[in-house]
Design an enzyme around this catalytic site. Structure first.
Site, mmCIF file in Angstrom:
data_model
loop_
_atom_site.group_PDB
_atom_site.id
_atom_site.type_symbol
_atom_site.label_atom_id
_atom_site.label_comp_id
_atom_site.label_asym_id
_atom_site.label_seq_id
_atom_site.Cartn_x
_atom_site.Cartn_y
_atom_site.Cartn_z
ATOM 1 N N ASP A 13 0.670 -1.283 0.013
ATOM 2 C CA ASP A 13 0.052 -0.100 0.067
ATOM 3 C C ASP A 13 0.807 1.332 -0.063
ATOM 4 O O ASP A 13 0.437 2.293 0.388
ATOM 5 C CB ASP A 13 -0.982 0.090 1.364
ATOM 6 C CG ASP A 13 -1.929 -1.047 1.065
ATOM 7 O OD1 ASP A 13 -2.301 -1.538 0.145
ATOM 8 O OD2 ASP A 13 -2.133 -1.687 2.212
ATOM 9 N N LYS A 16 1.671 2.117 -5.079
ATOM 10 C CA LYS A 16 2.333 1.573 -6.397
ATOM 11 C C LYS A 16 1.417 1.780 -7.420
ATOM 12 O O LYS A 16 1.776 2.161 -8.915
ATOM 13 C CB LYS A 16 2.587 -0.204 -6.230
ATOM 14 C CG LYS A 16 3.427 -0.379 -5.190
ATOM 15 C CD LYS A 16 3.359 -1.730 -5.018
ATOM 16 C CE LYS A 16 2.332 -2.514 -4.314
ATOM 17 N NZ LYS A 16 2.090 -2.062 -2.954
ATOM 18 N N GLY A 40 -4.479 -4.085 -3.753
ATOM 19 C CA GLY A 40 -5.540 -3.208 -4.082
ATOM 20 C C GLY A 40 -4.739 -2.101 -4.445
ATOM 21 O O GLY A 40 -4.074 -1.418 -3.654
ATOM 22 N N HIS A 41 -4.695 -1.659 -5.729
ATOM 23 C CA HIS A 41 -3.877 -0.567 -6.136
ATOM 24 C C HIS A 41 -4.800 0.692 -6.777
ATOM 25 O O HIS A 41 -5.372 0.314 -7.420
ATOM 26 C CB HIS A 41 -3.023 -0.909 -7.292
ATOM 27 C CG HIS A 41 -1.908 -2.204 -7.011
ATOM 28 N ND1 HIS A 41 -1.143 -2.708 -7.839
ATOM 29 C CD2 HIS A 41 -1.548 -2.502 -5.757
ATOM 30 C CE1 HIS A 41 -0.261 -3.524 -7.141
ATOM 31 N NE2 HIS A 41 -0.710 -3.513 -5.748
ATOM 32 N N GLN A 222 2.038 -5.931 -3.327
ATOM 33 C CA GLN A 222 2.425 -6.332 -1.760
ATOM 34 C C GLN A 222 3.715 -5.369 -1.630
ATOM 35 O O GLN A 222 4.141 -4.502 -2.312
ATOM 36 C CB GLN A 222 2.889 -7.705 -1.322
ATOM 37 C CG GLN A 222 1.446 -8.372 -1.155
ATOM 38 C CD GLN A 222 0.752 -9.065 -2.311
ATOM 39 O OE1 GLN A 222 1.391 -9.515 -3.284
ATOM 40 N NE2 GLN A 222 -0.582 -8.722 -2.866
HETATM 41 P P1 GDP Z 1 -1.010 0.338 -3.581
HETATM 42 O O1 GDP Z 1 -1.436 -1.037 -3.004
HETATM 43 O O2 GDP Z 1 0.621 0.470 -3.193
HETATM 44 O O3 GDP Z 1 -1.164 0.564 -5.017
HETATM 45 O O4 GDP Z 1 -1.502 1.739 -2.835
HETATM 46 P P2 GDP Z 1 -2.767 1.626 -2.409
HETATM 47 O O5 GDP Z 1 -3.793 2.239 -3.353
HETATM 48 O O6 GDP Z 1 -3.649 0.298 -1.489
HETATM 49 O O7 GDP Z 1 -2.858 2.643 -1.142
HETATM 50 C C1 GDP Z 1 -2.254 3.959 -1.194
HETATM 51 C C2 GDP Z 1 -3.607 5.237 -0.977
HETATM 52 O O8 GDP Z 1 -2.696 6.222 -0.864
HETATM 53 C C3 GDP Z 1 -4.498 5.103 -1.837
HETATM 54 O O9 GDP Z 1 -5.616 5.338 -1.188
HETATM 55 C C4 GDP Z 1 -3.922 6.299 -2.684
HETATM 56 O O10 GDP Z 1 -5.024 6.891 -3.455
HETATM 57 C C5 GDP Z 1 -3.433 7.328 -1.867
HETATM 58 N N1 GDP Z 1 -2.196 7.917 -2.055
HETATM 59 C C6 GDP Z 1 -1.150 7.647 -2.938
HETATM 60 N N2 GDP Z 1 -0.211 8.577 -3.106
HETATM 61 C C7 GDP Z 1 -0.549 9.412 -2.035
HETATM 62 C C8 GDP Z 1 0.137 10.724 -1.462
HETATM 63 O O11 GDP Z 1 1.173 11.171 -1.924
HETATM 64 N N3 GDP Z 1 -0.759 11.310 -0.607
HETATM 65 C C9 GDP Z 1 -1.860 10.970 -0.113
HETATM 66 N N4 GDP Z 1 -2.757 11.602 0.742
HETATM 67 N N5 GDP Z 1 -2.552 9.790 -0.517
HETATM 68 C C10 GDP Z 1 -1.717 9.023 -1.513
HETATM 69 P P1 IMO Z 2 -0.606 -4.265 -2.123
HETATM 70 O O1 IMO Z 2 -0.530 -4.843 -3.542
HETATM 71 C C1 IMO Z 2 -0.943 -4.564 2.248
HETATM 72 C C2 IMO Z 2 -1.048 -8.654 3.979
HETATM 73 C C3 IMO Z 2 -2.310 -9.170 4.536
HETATM 74 C C4 IMO Z 2 -1.740 -10.158 5.516
HETATM 75 C C5 IMO Z 2 -0.542 -10.870 4.500
HETATM 76 C C6 IMO Z 2 -0.958 -11.947 4.017
HETATM 77 O O2 IMO Z 2 -2.127 -3.518 -2.434
HETATM 78 O O3 IMO Z 2 0.222 -3.447 -1.743
HETATM 79 P P2 IMO Z 2 -2.598 -12.552 1.956
HETATM 80 O O4 IMO Z 2 -3.957 -12.308 1.633
HETATM 81 O O5 IMO Z 2 -1.559 -12.385 1.014
HETATM 82 O O6 IMO Z 2 -2.355 -14.086 2.338
HETATM 83 O O7 IMO Z 2 -2.020 -11.713 3.185
HETATM 84 O O8 IMO Z 2 -0.156 -9.882 3.683
HETATM 85 N N1 IMO Z 2 -1.246 -8.086 2.324
HETATM 86 C C7 IMO Z 2 -1.107 -6.748 1.727
HETATM 87 N N2 IMO Z 2 -0.901 -5.705 2.848
HETATM 88 N N3 IMO Z 2 -1.144 -4.236 0.719
HETATM 89 C C8 IMO Z 2 -1.247 -5.527 0.071
HETATM 90 O O9 IMO Z 2 -1.055 -5.822 -1.505
HETATM 91 C C9 IMO Z 2 -1.355 -6.707 0.760
HETATM 92 N N4 IMO Z 2 -1.536 -8.017 0.167
HETATM 93 C C10 IMO Z 2 -1.542 -8.856 1.208
HETATM 94 O O10 IMO Z 2 -2.864 -8.057 5.057
HETATM 95 O O11 IMO Z 2 -0.839 -9.376 6.560
HETATM 96 MG MG MG Z 3 -3.000 -1.657 -1.867
#
Ligand code: GDP
Ligand code: IMO
Ligand code: MG
Length: 421
Positions: A13, A16, A40-41, A222
């Protein structure tokens, strides 16, 4: 031509999806190489917010080909939902999405087994996203799995039944109640939809693209600290989330890896169980969670929050061969008088800068350096030179400690709230 890679350096998270979407116009191909719908991207642009789980984050760019590699695990139910959501937004997914025949399928019973396994662990649960990731990779390495290419075989249904029957026996062991009928109907619908996409052998496709001089960006899922080998085992996911996973998850030779973008938040978050040395279980941590909207993109769970952890980042940089850093969510740190950064750990009086083997039981107390905070709202800044002095100092401190340049700074969720240094 080489394959550039973008890898999360923390516990996932990091942002990415946003950066892959932003970088996509510089590339011809965007490819996912591991993980599955546990990811979840999030992408935000033109007033739209969209979360992708299986589909690469280049999908909104019609000129770019998006590839789901052999190292990914696909749940046809979730895949179908993602496709429908994209079609509703008039994204022409059929033209720019291809799927490896060697990617493994997440069966409904994998999801149920994931839930049963977690329930049986009680307070020691991993905190899995319950998407069936662990059981699917277990069947892959156990040489029992079903692959996307198998859906074209005439005996596919028999093979599905044989594996499902085996899973049902295992569920008897867990004594876990379940209802599979509805899931199964949706699953076979998803399989039919999968059949309508272009299925490829990603290793040959990658080779072809590279030989044609095309630029490829591999999108990690991840984060490095959730890697099956190098994360805080057993509180990890079931795939290699590091750069090496690109080679096995797409069929690319190591010598063909180019730039490695390492992406991190200006602080830390973790969702799910497991060690987190700089975690803040106080008002400051709650502030970060609220300001950063730190709730899981896949499960909605509140994310644990804490200060930036440099030894952990250094470890991730070493494992991935990071050549440039992207610092995300800098805006979330606005308003703190002082910021702490962990530079080492105190383990029973011994100061260490590495990650010890028994990270679960070691009493790792963070050693902090305190840096001045900044009060300015960063969200409309577009030039790195306009960032407040205290933030520039924060970045220089990190660069000095990590010996890798911070090239991208993000100040908000929108595609445009990003600047190069
Ligand atoms: P990923 O899994 O690495 O793609 O990241 P996620 O989408 O799960 O989580 C990142 C969260 O932070 C999302 O809700 C993005 O919209 C948000 N986000 C990304 N970059 C920024 C930033 O620079 N500032 C803020 N406030 N939110 C951001
Ligand atoms: P993105 O790509 C954050 C965490 C879960 C748990 C562990 C194992 O959005 O960054 P799993 O479902 O893979 O068996 O869970 O890994 N986890 C993540 N945490 N971002 C993710 O993906 C994750 N994918 C798995 O919360 O701790
Ligand atoms: Mg994510």
């Amino acid at each position: 031509m080489k394959v550039d890679v973008l890898i999360g350096l923390q516990w996932g998270d990091e942002g990415k999806g946003k950066i892959v979407d932003m970088l996509a116009p510089k590339y011809d191909v965007i490819a996912r190489f591991q993980g599955g719908p546990n990811a979840g991207h999030t992408l935000e642009f033109d007033g739209l917010k969209h979360v992708l789980h299986t589909i690469p984050s280049g999908i909104f760019h019609p000129q770019q080909m998006n590839i789901i590699g052999n190292g990914v695990v696909i749940d046809p139910i979730i895949f179908a939902k993602e496709i429908k959501a994209l079609l509703n937004l008039n994204v022409a997914v059929r033209n720019n999405l291809q799927i490896s025949r060697k990617a493994h399928l997440i069966l409904p019973t994998h999801r149920i087994l994931d839930a049963a396994s977690e329930a049986s662990k009680g307070s020691n649960k991993i905190g899995s996203t319950l998407k069936g990731i662990g059981p699917t990779y277990m069947d892959k390495t156990g040489r029992n799995g079903l692959r996307v290419g198998d859906i074209e075989a005439s005996d596919f249904k028999n093979r599905y039944k044989a594996l499902t029957d085996k899973h049902k026996q295992m569920l008897g062991f867990y004594n876990h109640a379940y209802d599979i009928e509805q899931l199964e109907a949706a699953w076979f619908e998803g399989v039919e939809l999968l059949k309508t996409f272009t299925l490829i052998d990603s290793e040959y496709s990658m080779d072809k693209y590279l030989n044609q001089g095309k630029k490829i960006l591999a999108e990690g899922a991840q984060g490095s600290l959730l890697d099956i080998d190098f994360g805080s085992y057993p509180f990890v996911t079931s795939s290699n989330t590091i750069t090496a996973g690109t080679c096995t998850g797409l069929g690319i030779a190591p010598s063909r890896i180019g730039e490695v973008f390492g992406i991190f938040k200006a602080y830390c978050t973790r969702v799910g169980s497991g060690p987190f040395p700089t975690e803040l279980n106080d008002e400051t941590g709650e502030n970060m969670r609220v300001k950063g909207n730190e709730f899981g993109s896949t499960t909605g769970r509140p994310r644990r929050t804490g200060w930036l952890d440099l030894p952990a980042l250094r470890y991730a940089i070493m494992l991935n061969g990071v050549t440039q850093l992207c610092m995300m969510k800098s805006d979330v740190l606005s308003g703190f008088d002082q910021l702490k950064v962990c530079t080492a750990y105190d383990v029973d009086g011994q100061i260490i800068k590495h990650i010890p083997f028994d990270v679960i039981h070691a009493n790792m107390q963070p050693v902090y350096e305190t840096l001045p905070g900044w009060q300015d709202d960063l969200t409309s800044i577009t030039q790195a030179g306009q960032l407040p002095q205290a933030l520039q100092h924060y970045i220089q401190f990190i660069e000095n400690e990590l010996k890798v340049p911070v090239k991208i700074v993000s100040v908000g969720p929108n595609r445009l709230q990003t600047m190069w240094r």
